[in-house]
Design an enzyme around this catalytic site. Structure first.
Site, PDB file in Angstrom:
ATOM      1  N   CYS A  90       0.789  -1.234   0.000  1.00 27.17           N
ATOM      2  CA  CYS A  90       0.000   0.000   0.000  1.00 27.17           C
ATOM      3  C   CYS A  90       0.823   1.287   0.000  1.00 27.17           C
ATOM      4  CB  CYS A  90      -0.929   0.001   1.209  1.00 27.17           C
ATOM      5  SG  CYS A  90      -2.097  -1.372   1.231  1.00 27.17           S
ATOM      6  N   HIS A 146      -3.011   6.306   4.443  1.00 29.56           N
ATOM      7  CA  HIS A 146      -1.910   5.365   4.680  1.00 29.56           C
ATOM      8  C   HIS A 146      -0.550   5.904   4.240  1.00 29.56           C
ATOM      9  CE1 HIS A 146      -0.682   0.821   4.849  1.00 29.56           C
ATOM     10  NE2 HIS A 146      -0.242   1.556   5.870  1.00 29.56           N
ATOM     11  N   ASN A 296      -2.005  -2.526  -5.633  1.00 31.63           N
ATOM     12  CA  ASN A 296      -1.066  -3.659  -5.656  1.00 31.63           C
ATOM     13  C   ASN A 296      -1.849  -4.917  -6.001  1.00 31.63           C
ATOM     14  OD1 ASN A 296      -1.168  -2.824  -2.312  1.00 31.63           O
ATOM     15  ND2 ASN A 296      -2.075  -4.761  -2.946  1.00 31.63           N
TER      16      ASN A 296
END
Length: 724
Positions: A90, A146, A296
């Site tokens: 991430c 994130h 991803n």
């Protein structure tokens, strides 16, 4: 006379009509350009939809069992990107999207940013929303961040977004918005701008985020100012929590995890349908660019699928880094096609800034390219290579064997040596002793860790390697023309690099280095001796000369370091690329059966010898990475190792600080929130690692088969208990 008068009248009327049409065109152009003459109305609205953990086989146009009619239609009417790459986890993907720089240039080479880590995007580095804001855009973000939040300066609203609504950590509950970073370390994680958004419990996050995105579209006037909206959905990341109504269409799937995962993909499809409906309703669509991308690859053991690609999320195999993506826009010049142009997630920064009419020259050190002509017009992509990553903290802990199958002691100058003490913060500087760059000197340089004492390494014997052909190949010409930081090849082929930096986390603004000296060549007979089977593990570590004529130094690259690079058709992996099995579609309700054993032991091509740390694949001819060509093409291996060494010289130190106990949500009203003062930037100058002693203790208890059985037992038990 009457006839002449009639003709004259007709001509005058035609002249009036032509003049009127010209005036209409002028007025319409004035509407497009505005009264000030600035082409604000020609700037497209940019909608970027980022999905979490969606695999290559988790979309309808790759796998008809996944029901995504909206995504399939948008992709079919736009341009499907079938040679598009992201990062395996991430934080790296998101950092490269927003900065346009590789991980090695942001200090985020290792792992992700955990909730308690005092880390975030470098403060000196500009971001995509900042550049778009300068170009006149309104910038908004909804969903998962994130990218660190330990200081307020790390928050999305301080990184270029006018507004933010979403979660700051990497994984939250879809209904309660609780996020945990270990036992007893859980807190509420939903924020509106810089405040905690309490009172949203019970609302499904995908629906909630889509509703906020639609509110932004409704409140914004598309004719006054262009819009950049980043909708970063939490789906389809774990936990697997789809609403029950979405599970019913997949009731025939035997695997419960796969069933829930597919249902969550359907929630994403509905979210995109509602968003595109709002774009049409509020007048954005005709002048918009919609980009859809995963961050991803998928995790097969929690319901995702990358089949037929190899590997999974967290690995540098194709299943971890080759992403699902498409572009949909009425502004595309060539639509309804599949693009196989080589693209990377770093390319969105210069592409979107250029599309918005921004000034890309203000952003120094970009690793991305403007690929809009390749997407819109089908032109050749300017990108010829991708550095997937170099992670010096991820190394094989085992020692390599010598040619005589005797354990070889670690080299005194081993690259990136680990510290002896446990839980130690290592200070790393980009100075002459730094192990994160190679100096272009006459004498060979060894990658030594800055914390280790400098010792003289033993002379490495020259290896016997076949000389290269006189005529340069396409790959050689690509490798011998390194790229400038701005994304264009150097006209002279020369590179310049400043040895000093302003701070320990400062990215080199001009990280172009001079090419190496041409090396001497060896005979074919010597190559045959070098390529004996017994030398598979060590011949690449002791080579002195490359086949392409690019000078290579003894111990050119520590192949135990996790790294991956793509140049042209070729892909090289070193160190530990991660779990490398091919996991077929998950249709079985029980533990892995014959297919698991089949893929692991059916052919010698798939077997990895002990301590193997170099793989080479021709991705164009072998996209599923079935045939390792490292032993057959040592010339290509050497050239790609040289490129890794080049990129490594431009890398900044890894920034991976220890967890900060002050981040505990119990100190902040049971919510995750910034905890450090603004002046604490740069307090942790180094990386946090555990020593060898702790690793040896864990090694004694290691039982891969036991762990595997335990894992699948728990997985199967959970699936059965959560059965529908």
């Amino acid at each position: 006379m009457r006839a002449a008068a009639t003709v004259l009248t007709v001509l005058l009327s035609l002249g009036f009509l032509s003049a009127q049409s010209e005036s209409d065109l002028m007025s319409s152009s004035n509407i497009q350009t505005g009264e000030t003459g600035q082409e604000t109305k020609n700037q497209p609205h940019i909608i970027f939809i980022l999905i979490d953990d969606q695999g290559f086989n988790d979309i309808g146009y790759h796998n008809p069992t996944i029901k995504t009619p909206t995504l399939d239609k948008l992709a079919a009417e736009g341009v499907i990107l079938e040679n598009y790459y992201v990062q395996p986890i991430c934080t790296p993907s998101r950092s490269q999207l927003l900065t346009g720089r590789y991980q090695i240039h942001t200090g985020l080479q290792h792992s992700i940013i955990r909730p308690r880590q005092p880390s975030c995007l470098p403060s000196h580095m500009d971001t995509l929303p900042e550049r778009l804001r300068q170009a006149g855009y309104a910038t908004h973000m909804v969903g998962k961040w994130h990218l660190g939040f330990y200081r307020k300066a790390c928050l999305p609203t301080r990184k270029g977004f006018d507004s933010f609504f979403g979660s700051l950590t990497g994984s939250v509950d879809y209904y309660s918005y609780r996020s945990c970073d270990g036992p007893g370390l859980c807190g509420y994680d939903l924020h509106d701008n810089e405040s905690v958004a309490w009172g949203q419990e019970g609302k499904y996050s995908t629906t909630l985020f889509t509703q906020r995105a639609r509110k932004i579209l409704e409140s914004h006037n598309p004719t006054d100012r262009p819009l950049f909206l980043l909708l970063s959905l939490q789906a389809v990341h774990t936990p697997l929590q789809p609403p029950k109504s979405y599970i019913y269409p997949y009731r025939d799937m035997a695997n419960v995890a796969r069933r829930k995962f597919a249902a969550m993909v359907s929630t994403v499809d509905e979210a995109v349908r509602n968003l595109t409906y709002a774009l049409r309703k509020y007048g954005y669509y005709r002048n918009s660019v919609i980009i859809y991308s995963t961050d991803n690859g998928a995790q097969p053991f929690t319901g995702g699928s990358n089949w037929p690609l190899r590997g999974r999320k967290g690995t540098y195999w194709e299943g971890g880094v080759r992403g699902v993506a498409f572009v949909h826009s009425p502004l595309l010049k060539r639509r309804r096609r599949v693009s196989r142009a080589l693209l990377h997630i770093t390319d969105w920064f210069p592409t979107l800034v250029g599309l918005a009419g921004g000034n890309i020259t203000q952003s120094q050190g970009l690793d991305g390219f403007d690929v809009w002509p390749a997407i819109s017009e089908g032109k050749e992509s300017p990108r010829k290579e991708i550095l997937h990553n170099i992670d010096p903290l991820h190394k094989y802990p085992t020692e390599t064997k010598s040619l005589d199958n005797e354990p070889a002691s670690p080299s005194k100058g081993a690259a990136f040596q680990k510290p002896k003490k446990q839980k130690k913060v290592l200070k790393q500087k980009l100075d002459k002793k730094s192990g994160f760059k190679l100096k272009t000197t006459k004498k060979p340089e060894i990658f030594s860790h800055p914390a280790a004492k400098s010792k003289k390494s033993k002379p490495v014997p020259k290896s016997k390697l076949k000389s290269g052909p006189k005529s340069k190949t396409k790959l050689q010409s690509q490798l011998q023309t390194p790229l400038q930081s701005g994304g264009t090849p150097s006209a002279s082929g020369a590179f310049h690099h400043k040895s000093k930096t302003k701070s320990k986390r400062t990215t080199s603004q001009n990280h172009n280095l001079s090419q190496s000296r041409p090396a001497q060549t060896k005979s074919k007979k010597q190559l045959k001796e070098q390529l004996k089977p017994k030398s598979k593990q060590t011949f690449l570590q002791n080579q002195n000369i490359s086949q392409s004529g690019i000078a290579t130094l003894p111990s050119l690259w520590d192949t135990s370091v996790q790294a991956a690079i793509r140049v042209g058709d070729w892909k090289l992996l070193t160190g530990d690329p991660g779990h490398g099995d091919w996991v077929p579609l998950q249709m079985l309700p029980t533990l892995p059966g014959r297919w698991w054993n089949l893929e692991r032991s059916s052919s010698h091509l798939y077997k990895s010898p002990a301590h193997k740390n170099i793989w080479l694949f021709n991705i164009t001819a072998d996209p599923f990475e079935r045939q390792d060509l490292a032993d057959w093409r040592p010339d290509v291996v050497q050239q790609l190792l040289a490129r890794l060494a080049y990129y490594n010289r431009t890398a900044v130190p890894v920034y991976f600080p220890p967890d900060d106990p002050r981040a505990n949500p119990s100190h902040h009203g049971e919510a995750w929130a910034p905890w450090a003062d603004e002046e604490e930037e740069g307090k942790y100058q180094g990386v946090y690692k555990k020593g060898k002693s702790a690793k040896k203790k864990r090694k004694k208890k290691k039982c891969r088969l036991c762990k595997l059985k335990s894992f699948f037992l728990k997985l199967n038990t959970g699936m059965m208990s959560n059965g529908i």
